[in-house]
Design a protein around this motif. Structure first.
Motif, PDB file in Angstrom:
ATOM      1  N   LEU B  69       3.865   5.399  -8.522  1.00 16.04           N
ATOM      2  CA  LEU B  69       2.838   4.630  -9.215  1.00 16.04           C
ATOM      3  C   LEU B  69       3.309   3.193  -9.456  1.00 16.04           C
ATOM      4  N   THR B  70       4.524   3.061  -9.956  1.00 17.54           N
ATOM      5  CA  THR B  70       5.089   1.732 -10.207  1.00 17.54           C
ATOM      6  C   THR B  70       5.120   0.924  -8.914  1.00 17.54           C
ATOM      7  N   ALA B  71       5.593   1.559  -7.856  1.00 22.25           N
ATOM      8  CA  ALA B  71       5.791   0.834  -6.595  1.00 22.25           C
ATOM      9  C   ALA B  71       4.465   0.364  -6.011  1.00 22.25           C
ATOM     10  N   VAL B  72       3.469   1.214  -5.993  1.00 20.36           N
ATOM     11  CA  VAL B  72       2.209   0.836  -5.336  1.00 20.36           C
ATOM     12  C   VAL B  72       1.541  -0.314  -6.090  1.00 20.36           C
ATOM     13  N   PHE B  73       1.573  -0.285  -7.398  1.00 18.86           N
ATOM     14  CA  PHE B  73       0.937  -1.350  -8.171  1.00 18.86           C
ATOM     15  C   PHE B  73       1.718  -2.649  -8.071  1.00 18.86           C
ATOM     16  N   GLY B  75       3.709  -3.598  -5.586  1.00 20.32           N
ATOM     17  CA  GLY B  75       3.529  -4.142  -4.233  1.00 20.32           C
ATOM     18  C   GLY B  75       2.185  -4.844  -4.103  1.00 20.32           C
ATOM     19  N   ALA B  76       1.155  -4.218  -4.655  1.00 19.07           N
ATOM     20  CA  ALA B  76      -0.183  -4.801  -4.576  1.00 19.07           C
ATOM     21  C   ALA B  76      -0.251  -6.116  -5.338  1.00 19.07           C
ATOM     22  N   ALA B  77       0.305  -6.121  -6.554  1.00 21.73           N
ATOM     23  CA  ALA B  77       0.271  -7.335  -7.374  1.00 21.73           C
ATOM     24  C   ALA B  77       1.062  -8.455  -6.707  1.00 21.73           C
ATOM     25  N   LEU B  78       2.177  -8.093  -6.112  1.00 23.21           N
ATOM     26  CA  LEU B  78       3.009  -9.100  -5.438  1.00 23.21           C
ATOM     27  C   LEU B  78       2.248  -9.746  -4.289  1.00 23.21           C
ATOM     28  N   ALA B  79       1.534  -8.926  -3.527  1.00 23.77           N
ATOM     29  CA  ALA B  79       0.753  -9.464  -2.407  1.00 23.77           C
ATOM     30  C   ALA B  79      -0.321 -10.422  -2.911  1.00 23.77           C
ATOM     31  N   GLN B  80      -1.007 -10.009  -3.972  1.00 19.60           N
ATOM     32  CA  GLN B  80      -2.065 -10.851  -4.531  1.00 19.60           C
ATOM     33  C   GLN B  80      -1.499 -12.186  -5.029  1.00 19.60           C
ATOM     34  N   GLN B  81      -0.397 -12.137  -5.755  1.00 13.19           N
ATOM     35  CA  GLN B  81       0.210 -13.361  -6.298  1.00 13.19           C
ATOM     36  C   GLN B  81       0.682 -14.284  -5.188  1.00 13.19           C
ATOM     37  N   THR B  82       1.332 -13.711  -4.195  1.00 18.52           N
ATOM     38  CA  THR B  82       1.832 -14.528  -3.093  1.00 18.52           C
ATOM     39  C   THR B  82       0.678 -15.204  -2.373  1.00 18.52           C
ATOM     40  N   PHE B  83      -0.393 -14.461  -2.224  1.00 15.57           N
ATOM     41  CA  PHE B  83      -1.575 -15.014  -1.551  1.00 15.57           C
ATOM     42  C   PHE B  83      -2.148 -16.180  -2.357  1.00 15.57           C
ATOM     43  N   THR B  84      -2.314 -15.964  -3.661  1.00 15.68           N
ATOM     44  CA  THR B  84      -2.888 -16.994  -4.537  1.00 15.68           C
ATOM     45  C   THR B  84      -2.024 -18.248  -4.519  1.00 15.68           C
ATOM     46  N   ALA B  85      -0.715 -18.067  -4.661  1.00 15.97           N
ATOM     47  CA  ALA B  85       0.182 -19.222  -4.643  1.00 15.97           C
ATOM     48  C   ALA B  85       0.203 -19.857  -3.262  1.00 15.97           C
ATOM     49  N   LEU B 180      -2.299  -2.626   1.338  1.00 17.90           N
ATOM     50  CA  LEU B 180      -3.653  -2.257   0.901  1.00 17.90           C
ATOM     51  C   LEU B 180      -4.418  -3.474   0.399  1.00 17.90           C
ATOM     52  N   ILE B 181      -3.816  -4.233  -0.492  1.00 17.44           N
ATOM     53  CA  ILE B 181      -4.472  -5.412  -1.052  1.00 17.44           C
ATOM     54  C   ILE B 181      -4.718  -6.436   0.052  1.00 17.44           C
ATOM     55  N   ALA B 182      -3.682  -6.658   0.862  1.00 17.59           N
ATOM     56  CA  ALA B 182      -3.765  -7.703   1.887  1.00 17.59           C
ATOM     57  C   ALA B 182      -4.874  -7.396   2.881  1.00 17.59           C
ATOM     58  N   VAL B 183      -4.931  -6.158   3.324  1.00 22.50           N
ATOM     59  CA  VAL B 183      -5.881  -5.811   4.381  1.00 22.50           C
ATOM     60  C   VAL B 183      -7.285  -5.597   3.816  1.00 22.50           C
ATOM     61  N   TYR B 184      -7.388  -4.884   2.690  1.00 22.29           N
ATOM     62  CA  TYR B 184      -8.717  -4.519   2.201  1.00 22.29           C
ATOM     63  C   TYR B 184      -9.337  -5.529   1.243  1.00 22.29           C
ATOM     64  N   LYS B 185      -8.514  -6.417   0.659  1.00 26.24           N
ATOM     65  CA  LYS B 185      -9.089  -7.382  -0.258  1.00 26.24           C
ATOM     66  C   LYS B 185      -8.937  -8.812   0.251  1.00 26.24           C
ATOM     67  N   LEU B 186      -7.771  -9.118   0.790  1.00 27.70           N
ATOM     68  CA  LEU B 186      -7.501 -10.514   1.159  1.00 27.70           C
ATOM     69  C   LEU B 186      -7.869 -10.809   2.607  1.00 27.70           C
ATOM     70  N   GLY B 187      -8.282  -9.797   3.357  1.00 30.85           N
ATOM     71  CA  GLY B 187      -8.788 -10.020   4.700  1.00 30.85           C
ATOM     72  C   GLY B 187      -7.741 -10.220   5.784  1.00 30.85           C
ATOM     73  N   PHE B 188      -6.522  -9.691   5.563  1.00 39.96           N
ATOM     74  CA  PHE B 188      -5.513  -9.769   6.628  1.00 39.96           C
ATOM     75  C   PHE B 188      -5.851  -8.794   7.741  1.00 39.96           C
ATOM     76  N   ASN B 189      -5.390  -9.127   8.934  1.00 40.38           N
ATOM     77  CA  ASN B 189      -5.521  -8.219  10.064  1.00 40.38           C
ATOM     78  C   ASN B 189      -4.437  -7.156   9.963  1.00 40.38           C
ATOM     79  N   ALA B 190      -4.827  -5.883  10.003  1.00 43.78           N
ATOM     80  CA  ALA B 190      -3.892  -4.785   9.753  1.00 43.78           C
ATOM     81  C   ALA B 190      -2.706  -4.808  10.707  1.00 43.78           C
ATOM     82  N   THR B 191      -2.958  -4.940  11.979  1.00 43.01           N
ATOM     83  CA  THR B 191      -1.879  -4.913  12.972  1.00 43.01           C
ATOM     84  C   THR B 191      -0.937  -6.089  12.773  1.00 43.01           C
ATOM     85  N   GLY B 192      -1.545  -7.239  12.554  1.00 40.88           N
ATOM     86  CA  GLY B 192      -0.725  -8.436  12.353  1.00 40.88           C
ATOM     87  C   GLY B 192       0.149  -8.312  11.132  1.00 40.88           C
TER      88      GLY B 192
END
Lengths: 252, 266
Positions: B69-73, B75-85, B180-192
């Motif tokens: 639970l800790t890891a999935v949340f 990882g998701a938050a980190l992706a979101q923050q990195t994207f925003t910054a 999950l966040i990157a592909v389903y929310k931020l619009g990244f290409n899954a393979t890439g």
């Protein structure tokens, strides 16, 4: 006492910080003898037993078991000497992570999961001695009443047939009838097994019933020791006050 | 007081600092002795494999949900923050790289360490502390079973084995959380996303994560056992032991994490 004493304490002292709990305790207990130690709460009775068991290292003095000085033994040699002892702890001290039958046979298995069927049989046999049936075998200690826990603890202490048994307040917290059952049991253990027994108690009825001799510990010293028949005619004001349970007297 | 000269308060201040320092050093010394004692006795028979498996189940298996639970949340938050910054510097493509490096090198081991410390150090301290105050430890010794071999060594070994395995799981789940966040929310290409992740996934980073995890596991069990073993004074004493175990395990994890990181990258 012509033979070598089973237990011999000489000048045993122990202090915790500034608090001198034992201050030169000397005592000899013959094989097959039942000695009762009386004294106020906090007078060092339990500490004395724990020193003999090697759980607490005394500051000074010697402890001899069958003539062997055990105060400076290595951990391995001490384990060998401990095979002679059985101990009933005040609160029972049953292992609450293990079922009753594992508790009772712990001295035999020493923590290993072996020969379950045989161990259950041994546990049953020892539980029967303390008046408990096979229905408690698989229960956890927390599922038992206080009195039952005490009896299971007693069964655990006697299971390896020790030569020396210590009882730390065996009747405390039991109703008078159960207490007398325990007294009978201690008496019969000493008589049948030829065990040497040291009992700590505040229960005068129990002391009179199970003891051959009574010793009184006061301020870290044995201030009186004599046959149980003389307990009420000791002529010692401290002993008199204690056995009669009076608030006024030399002890305050 | 005896110190009435003008230097009195200053001396008193130094004395107070000195007492605290000596107290700390004494505690470190006692802990080290406890650790050495456990290793020395734990390495010689008798061994208790049944106790080891019991602890592995307790520590490893039953901690997995909370660790996942800790890891999935995270990882998701980190992706979101990195994207925003990253949007500010036009560098959103760094998301998979930062997630994988951040999780594997730091967040995975440290978060697993802290979560397990909270769960396991406290439980060990409470259990052993209760055994101490109810004389069960004395009873064990009297029944000729060494508490160091029977209770402490299996806990230490189980933690050192379980933590690296849990960090492996947490790293995988953490990377997946970012994905999950990157592909389903931020619009990244899954393979890439996965290709970049794979590109920045270094085996040496994994190795370091596992070393960290082993060290954390050792400290978690050591602190839980040490404080439980020394507990005294009834229920309040057990409470204090539990608190001290968790706090000291946290501190040791954070400090040793920094030391290992500096040694590896400094």
């Amino acid at each position: 006492m012509s033979a070598v004493p089973k237990i011999e304490l000489d000048g045993l002292s122990k202090a915790f910080g500034a608090n001198r709990v034992l201050d030169g305790v000397s005592l000899a207990i013959a094989p097959g003898e039942s000695l009762t130690v009386i004294g106020q709460s906090g007078s060092g009775k339990s500490v004395m037993l724990k020193c003999i068991l090697g759980l607490i290292r005394p500051d000074a003095g010697s402890i001899r078991i069958d003539g062997e000085d055990i105060t400076r033994l290595s951990e391995r040699d001490m384990a060998r000497v401990r095979a002679k002892f059985g101990m009933l702890f005040q609160g029972g001290a049953l292992f609450d992570s293990l079922p009753v039958w594992r508790n009772v046979t712990f001295a035999l298995t020493r923590g290993r999961n072996r020969s379950a069927a045989r161990m259950k049989a041994i546990a049953e046999e020892n539980l029967e001695k303390v008046g408990l049936g096979r229905q408690v075998l698989n229960l956890r200690p927390s599922e038992l009443s206080g009195g039952m826990q005490k009896r299971v603890a007693l069964a655990r202490a006697i299971a390896p047939r020790p030569e020396i048994i210590f009882f730390d307040e065996p009747t405390t917290g039991l109703d008078p009838i159960r207490a007398d059952v325990i007294n009978d049991l201690i008496t019969s253990l000493v008589e049948d097994l030829g065990a040497t027994a040291v009992t700590i108690t505040h229960d005068m009825a129990s002391a009179r019933k199970i003891a051959h001799r009574v010793a009184m510990l006061y301020q870290g010293e044995i201030i009186w020791c004599g046959p149980r028949d003389q307990l009420y005619e000791s002529g010692n004001p401290y002993v008199d006050q204690f056995v009669q349970g009076r608030a006024d007297g030399p002890i305050r | 007081m005896t110190n009435s000269s003008p230097a009195g308060p200053i001396i008193a201040l130094f004395a107070a600092i000195g007492r605290i320092a000596v107290g700390w050093l004494a505690a470190v010394g006692r802990t080290a002795l406890f650790g050495v004692q456990t290793l020395r006795r734990g390495l010689t028979p008798p061994y208790y494999p049944n106790k080891l498996f019991e602890q592995l189940a307790h520590i490893g298996w039953f901690s997995l949900p909370v660790v996942g639970l800790t890891a999935v949340f995270t990882g998701a938050a980190l992706a979101q923050q990195t994207f925003t910054a990253g949007t500010r510097f036009n560098a959103t493509s760094t998301v998979p790289a930062i997630v994988v490096i951040g999780i594997v090198r730091e967040l995975g081991p440290v978060l697993v360490g802290l979560m397990v410390a909270g769960r396991v150090s406290s439980a060990m301290a409470a259990e052993l502390g209760t055994m101490r105050v109810t004389e069960q430890l004395d009873a064990l010794t009297t029944l000729r079973t060494d508490p160091y071999r029977y209770l402490i060594a299996p806990r230490l070994l189980a933690c050192v084995i379980a933590l690296p395995l849990m960090v492996l799981v947490a790293n995988a789940i953490g990377i997946f959380g970012g994905y999950l966040i990157a592909v389903y929310k931020l619009g990244f290409n899954a393979t890439g996303y996965l290709r970049v992740t794979r590109q920045f996934l270094e085996w040496s980073d994994f190795g370091m994560a596992l070393v960290k995890a082993g060290v954390f596991g050792f400290f978690i069990a050591l602190m839980g056992c040490y404080h439980g073993f020394r507990a005294g004074g009834g229920a309040a004493g057990v409470g204090e032991a539990t608190r001290d175990a968790v706090v000291s395990a946290f501190i040791l994890i954070l400090v040793s994490n920094l030391l290992i990181t500096v040694m590896a990258f400094g």
